[in-house]
Motif scaffolding. Sequence first.
Motif, PDB file in Angstrom:
ATOM      1  N   GLU A  55      42.165  -7.441  -7.784  1.00 15.24           N
ATOM      2  CA  GLU A  55      40.998  -8.313  -7.858  1.00 15.24           C
ATOM      3  C   GLU A  55      40.546  -8.730  -6.454  1.00 15.24           C
ATOM      4  O   GLU A  55      39.357  -8.715  -6.148  1.00 15.24           O
ATOM      5  N   ILE A  56      41.506  -9.108  -5.638  1.00 11.78           N
ATOM      6  CA  ILE A  56      41.139  -9.429  -4.251  1.00 11.78           C
ATOM      7  C   ILE A  56      40.429  -8.259  -3.625  1.00 11.78           C
ATOM      8  O   ILE A  56      39.366  -8.401  -3.032  1.00 11.78           O
ATOM      9  N   PHE A  93      36.906  -7.950  -4.630  1.00 14.47           N
ATOM     10  CA  PHE A  93      36.019  -8.922  -3.978  1.00 14.47           C
ATOM     11  C   PHE A  93      35.765  -8.532  -2.531  1.00 14.47           C
ATOM     12  O   PHE A  93      34.642  -8.555  -2.045  1.00 14.47           O
ATOM     13  N   VAL A  94      36.836  -8.174  -1.845  1.00 13.56           N
ATOM     14  CA  VAL A  94      36.698  -7.808  -0.440  1.00 13.56           C
ATOM     15  C   VAL A  94      35.729  -6.650  -0.287  1.00 13.56           C
ATOM     16  O   VAL A  94      34.830  -6.672   0.564  1.00 13.56           O
ATOM     17  N   ARG A 137      33.349  -5.649  -2.310  1.00  9.03           N
ATOM     18  CA  ARG A 137      31.964  -6.022  -2.622  1.00  9.03           C
ATOM     19  C   ARG A 137      31.325  -6.738  -1.439  1.00  9.03           C
ATOM     20  O   ARG A 137      30.174  -6.463  -1.071  1.00  9.03           O
ATOM     21  N   ILE A 138      32.098  -7.634  -0.837  1.00  3.54           N
ATOM     22  CA  ILE A 138      31.536  -8.389   0.289  1.00  3.54           C
ATOM     23  C   ILE A 138      31.319  -7.478   1.488  1.00  3.54           C
ATOM     24  O   ILE A 138      30.278  -7.544   2.152  1.00  3.54           O
ATOM     25  N   LEU A 188      28.177  -5.583   0.986  1.00  5.76           N
ATOM     26  CA  LEU A 188      26.984  -6.395   1.198  1.00  5.76           C
ATOM     27  C   LEU A 188      26.761  -6.681   2.687  1.00  5.76           C
ATOM     28  O   LEU A 188      25.624  -6.657   3.170  1.00  5.76           O
ATOM     29  N   GLU A 189      27.847  -6.917   3.392  1.00  7.48           N
ATOM     30  CA  GLU A 189      27.682  -7.212   4.821  1.00  7.48           C
ATOM     31  C   GLU A 189      27.172  -5.989   5.579  1.00  7.48           C
ATOM     32  O   GLU A 189      26.421  -6.129   6.546  1.00  7.48           O
ATOM     33  N   ILE A 232      25.963 -12.530  -1.111  1.00 11.11           N
ATOM     34  CA  ILE A 232      27.311 -12.732  -0.573  1.00 11.11           C
ATOM     35  C   ILE A 232      27.842 -14.091  -1.003  1.00 11.11           C
ATOM     36  O   ILE A 232      28.984 -14.226  -1.452  1.00 11.11           O
ATOM     37  N   ILE A 253      38.601 -11.244   5.437  1.00 15.67           N
ATOM     38  CA  ILE A 253      37.532 -10.280   5.689  1.00 15.67           C
ATOM     39  C   ILE A 253      37.210 -10.197   7.165  1.00 15.67           C
ATOM     40  O   ILE A 253      36.960  -9.115   7.701  1.00 15.67           O
TER      41      ILE A 253
END
Lengths: 84, 84, 84, 84
Positions: B13-14, B17-18, B20-21, B24-25, C35, C56
């Motif tokens: 799960e982490i 999330f990582v 996905r971010i 996006l970045e 984000i 991150i």
Amino acid sequence: MSEEETTGIPGGEIRSFVERIQRLEEEKKTISDDIKDVYGEAKSRGFDVKILKKLISILKQDKNERDEQETLLDLYLNAYQGEQ
Amino acid sequence: MSEEETTGIPGGEIRSFVERIQRLEEEKKTISDDIKDVYGEAKSRGFDVKILKKLISILKQDKNERDEQETLLDLYLNAYQGEQ
Amino acid sequence: MSEEETTGIPGGEIRSFVERIQRLEEEKKTISDDIKDVYGEAKSRGFDVKILKKLISILKQDKNERDEQETLLDLYLNAYQGEQ
Amino acid sequence: MSEEETTGIPGGEIRSFVERIQRLEEEKKTISDDIKDVYGEAKSRGFDVKILKKLISILKQDKNERDEQETLLDLYLNAYQGEQ
DNA sequence: CACTGGAAAATGCCGC
DNA sequence: GCGGCATTTTCCAGTG
């Protein structure tokens, strides 16, 4: 020998800067607290603090914007004169 | 046993999330670069980038201010209706 | 006569640049909001956002370092091959 | 009739609050600028501003901790005396 | 290549 | 204790 001669680090000067800044930050905090007090007073007089804050922030923005437009005008003027 | 059962840490799960971010970045960075490119293009067409930036920032402020005033109006309306 | 011929100011071109940039900045803002949403989602799943951000940023650091090392490697390779 | 009687809105009082806050915020800004000046001065004397800031924030932390400990001590004292 | 100003991110703070 | 808001800090491009 003085401390500075011993350590090579101008401690007195650092300390002086630190103290000046600490003093200013205290003054700043005092004023922040004053502002909070005034909001509290307004609240106790029946005003909605949230609205009051928003109002003040809009007034500030107005001022900022006028300043910005002056800046833009200055830029234009300089650009224009630069081309003469 | 799965990793999670082994470690008790929901790594999947982490990681999700990582990722996905991070994705996006990356997109965000691409756009920032695009903006820089446009400024560069404007410059090469003879425009003063500094002025252009200031102009755009003022236009943005105008918009923000209008939004803020709407917010204030909403607050007024809510406060008024709240007193009915 | 066109506006530009009349005024001597290439307004259409400026406007075009302004609009392109405004459009890109909007896209950028959308992504920033996305984000934030993802962080919010992670938080609601029980993760510590602050730590997640640190993670991150560390991963990004690592990547930058690896990129730098690749760049360095490229330089070495080029230098080496240049000497053949 | 006064403005307030006419409109039912206590404009004078609002205005007074707004002005008091604006005045305080100006004072606060002056002090912030002073602080910046001091940092600038320190920089021109060869100090690393970033480190100086860190130092001051650590000292502030320490002070907060000491204050907390005093508060704790007061609590203990009061509790102790209360039981006499 | 250090300095400045401005954008973005991180932190801390306040009221609810 | 949490979400929103202000402030602070950090980062980065442009400039001399």
